[in-house]
Each structure stands twice: as C-alpha cells, then as structure tokens.
Motif scaffolding. Structure first.
Motif, PDB file in Angstrom:
ATOM      1  N   GLN A   1      29.825  95.159  55.010  1.00  0.00           N
ATOM      2  CA  GLN A   1      30.977  95.387  54.423  1.00  0.00           C
ATOM      3  C   GLN A   1      31.269  93.972  53.480  1.00  0.00           C
ATOM      4  OE1 GLN A   1      34.509  96.303  56.525  1.00  0.00           O
ATOM      5  NE2 GLN A   1      35.705  96.405  54.742  1.00  0.00           N
ATOM      6  N   GLN A   2      31.765  93.941  52.577  1.00  0.00           N
ATOM      7  CA  GLN A   2      32.212  92.755  51.698  1.00  0.00           C
ATOM      8  C   GLN A   2      33.416  92.293  52.154  1.00  0.00           C
ATOM      9  OE1 GLN A   2      30.990  92.888  47.541  1.00  0.00           O
ATOM     10  NE2 GLN A   2      28.739  92.548  47.956  1.00  0.00           N
ATOM     11  N   VAL A   3      33.872  90.815  52.360  1.00  0.00           N
ATOM     12  CA  VAL A   3      35.288  90.678  52.694  1.00  0.00           C
ATOM     13  C   VAL A   3      35.546  89.166  51.871  1.00  0.00           C
ATOM     14  CG1 VAL A   3      35.212  91.586  54.708  1.00  0.00           C
ATOM     15  CG2 VAL A   3      34.345  89.303  54.645  1.00  0.00           C
ATOM     16  N   LEU A   4      36.668  88.763  51.836  1.00  0.00           N
ATOM     17  CA  LEU A   4      37.066  87.629  51.403  1.00  0.00           C
ATOM     18  C   LEU A   4      37.596  86.658  52.501  1.00  0.00           C
ATOM     19  CD1 LEU A   4      39.168  88.643  48.206  1.00  0.00           C
ATOM     20  CD2 LEU A   4      36.633  87.678  48.321  1.00  0.00           C
TER      21      LEU A   4
ATOM     22  N   GLY B   1      34.941  83.599  48.381  1.00  0.00           N
ATOM     23  CA  GLY B   1      33.791  84.744  48.572  1.00  0.00           C
ATOM     24  C   GLY B   1      33.312  85.452  47.495  1.00  0.00           C
ATOM     25  N   PRO B   2      32.974  86.553  47.586  1.00  0.00           N
ATOM     26  CA  PRO B   2      32.731  87.333  48.777  1.00  0.00           C
ATOM     27  C   PRO B   2      31.669  86.902  49.573  1.00  0.00           C
ATOM     28  CG  PRO B   2      31.828  88.199  46.916  1.00  0.00           C
ATOM     29  CD  PRO B   2      32.157  87.331  46.450  1.00  0.00           C
TER      30      PRO B   2
ATOM     31  N   TYR C   1      36.199  90.853  70.248  1.00  0.00           N
ATOM     32  CA  TYR C   1      37.535  90.286  70.641  1.00  0.00           C
ATOM     33  C   TYR C   1      38.015  89.659  69.069  1.00  0.00           C
ATOM     34  CZ  TYR C   1      36.774  90.696  75.302  1.00  0.00           C
ATOM     35  OH  TYR C   1      36.457  91.139  76.675  1.00  0.00           O
ATOM     36  N   GLY C   2      37.521  89.881  68.065  1.00  0.00           N
ATOM     37  CA  GLY C   2      38.076  89.681  66.818  1.00  0.00           C
ATOM     38  C   GLY C   2      37.321  88.538  65.928  1.00  0.00           C
ATOM     39  N   ALA C   3      36.390  87.950  66.459  1.00  0.00           N
ATOM     40  CA  ALA C   3      35.560  87.105  65.896  1.00  0.00           C
ATOM     41  C   ALA C   3      34.592  87.939  64.851  1.00  0.00           C
ATOM     42  CB  ALA C   3      34.574  86.091  66.677  1.00  0.00           C
ATOM     43  N   ILE C   4      34.317  87.450  63.542  1.00  0.00           N
ATOM     44  CA  ILE C   4      33.308  88.054  62.824  1.00  0.00           C
ATOM     45  C   ILE C   4      32.281  87.207  62.146  1.00  0.00           C
ATOM     46  CG2 ILE C   4      33.530  89.078  60.429  1.00  0.00           C
ATOM     47  CD1 ILE C   4      36.202  89.949  61.095  1.00  0.00           C
TER      48      ILE C   4
ATOM     49  N   VAL D   1      33.984  83.263  62.084  1.00  0.00           N
ATOM     50  CA  VAL D   1      35.164  83.072  61.879  1.00  0.00           C
ATOM     51  C   VAL D   1      36.074  83.853  62.544  1.00  0.00           C
ATOM     52  CG1 VAL D   1      34.748  82.066  59.588  1.00  0.00           C
ATOM     53  CG2 VAL D   1      35.265  84.598  59.816  1.00  0.00           C
ATOM     54  N   ASN D   2      37.411  83.581  62.470  1.00  0.00           N
ATOM     55  CA  ASN D   2      38.515  84.311  63.250  1.00  0.00           C
ATOM     56  C   ASN D   2      38.432  85.572  62.291  1.00  0.00           C
ATOM     57  OD1 ASN D   2      40.754  85.323  64.540  1.00  0.00           O
ATOM     58  ND2 ASN D   2      41.581  83.443  64.500  1.00  0.00           N
ATOM     59  N   GLY D   3      38.921  86.852  62.757  1.00  0.00           N
ATOM     60  CA  GLY D   3      39.046  87.935  62.038  1.00  0.00           C
ATOM     61  C   GLY D   3      40.497  87.936  61.419  1.00  0.00           C
ATOM     62  N   HIS D   4      41.398  87.152  61.797  1.00  0.00           N
ATOM     63  CA  HIS D   4      42.632  86.919  60.910  1.00  0.00           C
ATOM     64  C   HIS D   4      42.486  86.032  59.540  1.00  0.00           C
ATOM     65  CE1 HIS D   4      44.770  88.717  64.116  1.00  0.00           C
ATOM     66  NE2 HIS D   4      44.429  87.735  65.031  1.00  0.00           N
ATOM     67  N   ARG D   5      41.255  85.324  59.454  1.00  0.00           N
ATOM     68  CA  ARG D   5      41.127  84.705  58.315  1.00  0.00           C
ATOM     69  C   ARG D   5      40.507  85.546  57.198  1.00  0.00           C
ATOM     70  NH1 ARG D   5      38.140  79.700  59.283  1.00  0.00           N
ATOM     71  NH2 ARG D   5      38.546  79.394  57.183  1.00  0.00           N
TER      72      ARG D   5
END
Length: 108
Positions: free
Chosen positions: A52-55, A74-75, A84-87, A100-104
């Motif tokens: 999946q593409q993300v920013l 990005g992307p 645990y949320g890391a991507i 990176v942290n999933g919240h970013r």
C-alpha cells in the motif's frame, strides 16, 4: 463575641466547601467523560497492508516551516506491518527500507 456560635458557623462553612468541592469533582468527571467520547468518536482507524502507498509526516519542519510547504513526504510503499504499530517503509524510487512509527503515516 460568642465563640461557640462562631465555631458552629465556621463548621457549616467548611461543610459547604466540602460539598462544593465534591460537586466540582463530579462535574469535572462528567466533562472529561463527555470530551473523551467526542474525541474517540472522531478518531479514524488506520489499517495498512503490504504494497500500500502511504505518506510520511516530517516533524522536522516545525522549526522553520516554509509558508506553503507540506509536512507530508512520499509516497512510500509499505513493506511490513508489525503487531505493535511499527511500519517498515520503502521509497518507491529506491531500495532503502526504514522502520517508522505507525502514527506518522497516513494513506496516500
């Protein structure tokens, strides 16, 4: 001066203060519950899948932000999502991978 009457009056005032304090605690608790419900209602769930593409949010721009520059870069492509949320991300033009942290991260 009647010291006994003054003492009783002061005791009543202290009891009233306790009642006011308890009432304010209840109101504060109700307010916090209401704001928590409102906040939780407006949270959007984020689910990311591989490929999946993300920013990615750039928090370093906070010091000297340019007027119209976006803080999202990005992307990037999602390689792996940990429980645990890391991507794990990979740049689309290269093979560089980073965690990176999933919240970013947000959807592209």
């Amino acid at each position: 001066m009647d010291l006994e009457a003054a003492g009783e009056k002061r005791l009543l005032q202290l009891n009233e203060l306790d009642e006011f304090r308890l009432h304010s605690y209840k109101n504060a608790k109700l307010y916090k519950e209401k704001t928590k419900r409102w906040h939780d209602k407006h949270i959007k769930p984020r689910h990311f899948d591989p490929c999946q593409q993300v920013l990615l949010f750039n928090s370093r721009l906070r010091l000297f932000p340019e007027k119209l520059k976006s803080r999202w870069s990005g992307p990037f492509e999602v390689v792996r999502v940990t429980p645990y949320g890391a991507i794990m991300l990979r740049a689309l033009n290269g093979e560089r991978k980073f965690l990176v942290n999933g919240h970013r991260v947000k959807n592209y």
